[in-house]
Design a protein around this motif. Structure first.
Motif, PDB file in Angstrom:
ATOM      1  N   ARG A 199      12.124 -21.146  14.088  1.00 49.90           N
ATOM      2  CA  ARG A 199      12.044 -22.035  14.994  1.00 49.90           C
ATOM      3  C   ARG A 199      11.001 -22.981  14.918  1.00 49.90           C
ATOM      4  N   LEU A 200      11.670 -24.373  14.631  1.00 52.40           N
ATOM      5  CA  LEU A 200      11.008 -25.443  14.627  1.00 52.40           C
ATOM      6  C   LEU A 200      10.438 -26.083  15.986  1.00 52.40           C
ATOM      7  N   LEU A 201       9.113 -25.984  16.116  1.00 50.29           N
ATOM      8  CA  LEU A 201       8.772 -26.265  17.369  1.00 50.29           C
ATOM      9  C   LEU A 201       8.318 -27.582  17.579  1.00 50.29           C
ATOM     10  N   GLY A 202       7.894 -28.385  16.448  1.00 49.50           N
ATOM     11  CA  GLY A 202       7.566 -29.703  16.386  1.00 49.50           C
ATOM     12  C   GLY A 202       5.950 -29.841  16.661  1.00 49.50           C
ATOM     13  N   ARG A 203       5.676 -30.927  17.392  1.00 50.58           N
ATOM     14  CA  ARG A 203       4.294 -30.830  17.705  1.00 50.58           C
ATOM     15  C   ARG A 203       4.404 -30.273  19.185  1.00 50.58           C
TER      16      ARG A 203
END
Length: 379
Positions: A262-266
């Motif tokens: 899961r790439l949540l970013g900022r």
């Protein structure tokens, strides 16, 4: 410097384009010098904290260059000229916070220059082959010439610093190796007042355990090693952060991104705190100069799984605060360390106690002591 009054002070920082570890250090230092101007290569308004934005910010001539706010690293060969162009006339104390070029600023005659060094310029030294893997062709040859010039400038400009402070013993050793200078170790501040364990740990425990990665998505962070290790163990990996590797990681994850990666970013600070509180462990596969995120994790009661080299050795005690693995052990070493962590019991308050050794208050005390002992006229 005149006795009885604080020295006129200028702050210098590489760039203000986001609120990462270096900016948190700048924020803490800037609080000691109310109203001091901040000189920087590039400033993206609104990208850093209100406390930093409250200071007069004076960007370099690069600020007017095309696409500089997003692609400032492409102007790397111009960084020395941009830093040296700052006019620091009238300032008696210069405090630079540097991981690239800020320490090369030219102070006014008689001024004292204290540099808080996060690392010697990683683009030009030990991370050159990570950032610039292509070694052949005319473009690569021109780049290599530019990097050779940058290394020469980086060493020569270190003579403009009167006192180096390093964020870890690891960085102090690198300052000695590349600049032939000694450095005082002053660990960076961590907001342990905000990052705390959950009051009801059971309520923050997810139904499915996951590992957590928090960092700028840069090549040397070795994010793919963490991904592969979690895939091998069948564990979800949540990735917090943005950076040049984001697109490539998303393409690599493909359909698995919604399930296991899961790439949540900022994320908002409160969300990050909840992630620390509920994660099985915090994973740090790359060698960090210090690693503020690892301390934030400990402050929330989350054990750390990290490569046993670099600044993390100042923070994590193997078997007490987490598990350290051999840096060159690859995916197998990371997976084994995570699996070992699953079978251990950690006391969240013991982990927090360790983190409090790196609190913002401890940083301020250490930095004030350094100023008092090394800077003429500082009281």
């Amino acid at each position: 410097m005149s006795p009885g009054r604080p020295p006129r002070t200028a702050l210098v920082h590489d760039w203000l384009t986001g609120m990462r570890g270096g900016e948190k250090v700048l924020e803490a230092i800037a609080a000691l010098f109310p109203g001091a101007p901040i000189y920087t290569l590039v400033h993206v308004p609104g990208s850093v904290s209100p406390a930093i934005e409250a200071h007069p910010i004076r960007p370099s001539f690069l600020q007017s260059y095309p696409f500089v706010e997003r692609h400032y690293r492409r102007y790397l060969p111009l960084f020395p000229a941009a830093v040296e162009a700052f006019d620091l006339t009238g300032f008696e104390l210069v405090v630079s916070t540097s991981h690239c070029a800020a320490k090369g600023v030219v102070p006014a005659p008689g001024a004292f220059h204290l540099c808080y060094c996060h690392t010697p310029m990683r683009y030009a030294w030990d991370q050159e082959h990570v950032y610039f893997p292509k070694r052949r062709g005319p473009v690569a040859r021109l780049r290599n010439l530019a990097l050779t010039a940058l290394r020469t400038w980086d060493v020569a400009s270190s003579a403009r610093v009167d006192c180096f402070a390093a964020n870890s013993r690891f960085v102090a050793e690198r300052i000695g190796r590349y600049y032939r200078r000694s450095a005082e170790v002053v660990p960076p501040p961590v907001d342990t007042a905000f990052f705390t364990p959950a009051e009801s740990p059971a309520a923050d425990t997810p139904s499915k355990p996951f590992c957590l990665f928090v960092s700028a998505l840069a090549p040397y962070k070795r994010i793919e090693v963490a991904i592969a290790a979690c895939e091998r163990l069948g564990l979800e990996l949540r990735i917090v952060g943005e950076g040049p590797e984001r697109r490539r990681l998303a393409e690599r994850a493909g359909e698995r991104a919604s399930e296991q990666i899961r790439l949540l970013g900022r994320v908002e600070p409160e969300t990050l705190r909840d992630l620390y509180r509920s994660a099985l462990c915090f994973v740090q596969p790359g060698v960090e100069d210090f690693g503020i995120s690892s301390v934030e994790a400990l402050a929330c009661g989350c054990p750390v799984v990290a490569a046993g080299r670099g600044g993390v050795l100042d923070v994590v005690r193997d078997g007490r605060d987490g598990v350290l693995f051999e840096e060159d052990g690859g995916v197998e070493a990371v997976a084994s360390a995570i699996d070992k962590t699953r079978g251990m019991r950690f006391n969240s308050m013991d982990l927090r106690s360790r983190a409090e050794e790196f609190s913002a208050a401890r940083f301020e005390d250490r930095f004030r002591t350094l100023l008092s002992s090394r800077v003429p006229g500082w009281a």
